[in-house]
Design a protein around this motif. Sequence first.
Motif: not given
Length: 73
Positions: A21-49
């Motif tokens: 959780d980046d902002e506890p209860g509001a935003v969650h991140h999952a970040v993969f480190t690809l070959d060569g150190g390239t980051p690939f990130g996913l982000r989701t919000h848990s509150d309703s838009p």
Amino acid sequence: MAASTAWYSRLFDTSPALDEDDEPGAVHHAVFTLDGGTPFGLRTHSDSPPQASFDERNTGLDHIAFEFFAPPS
């Protein structure tokens, strides 16, 4: 988020280097480190838009960016 994280884990044949959780209860991140150190990130919000035509918390592709570095000459 769980389905996307699992799908990318199979695609990249690795687990996320960061999955928290980046902002506890509001935003969650999952970040993969690809070959060569390239980051690939996913982000989701848990509150309703809000009922706006655009909001970053709506489901869908919100942002993608690529950065390429030329090798030193």
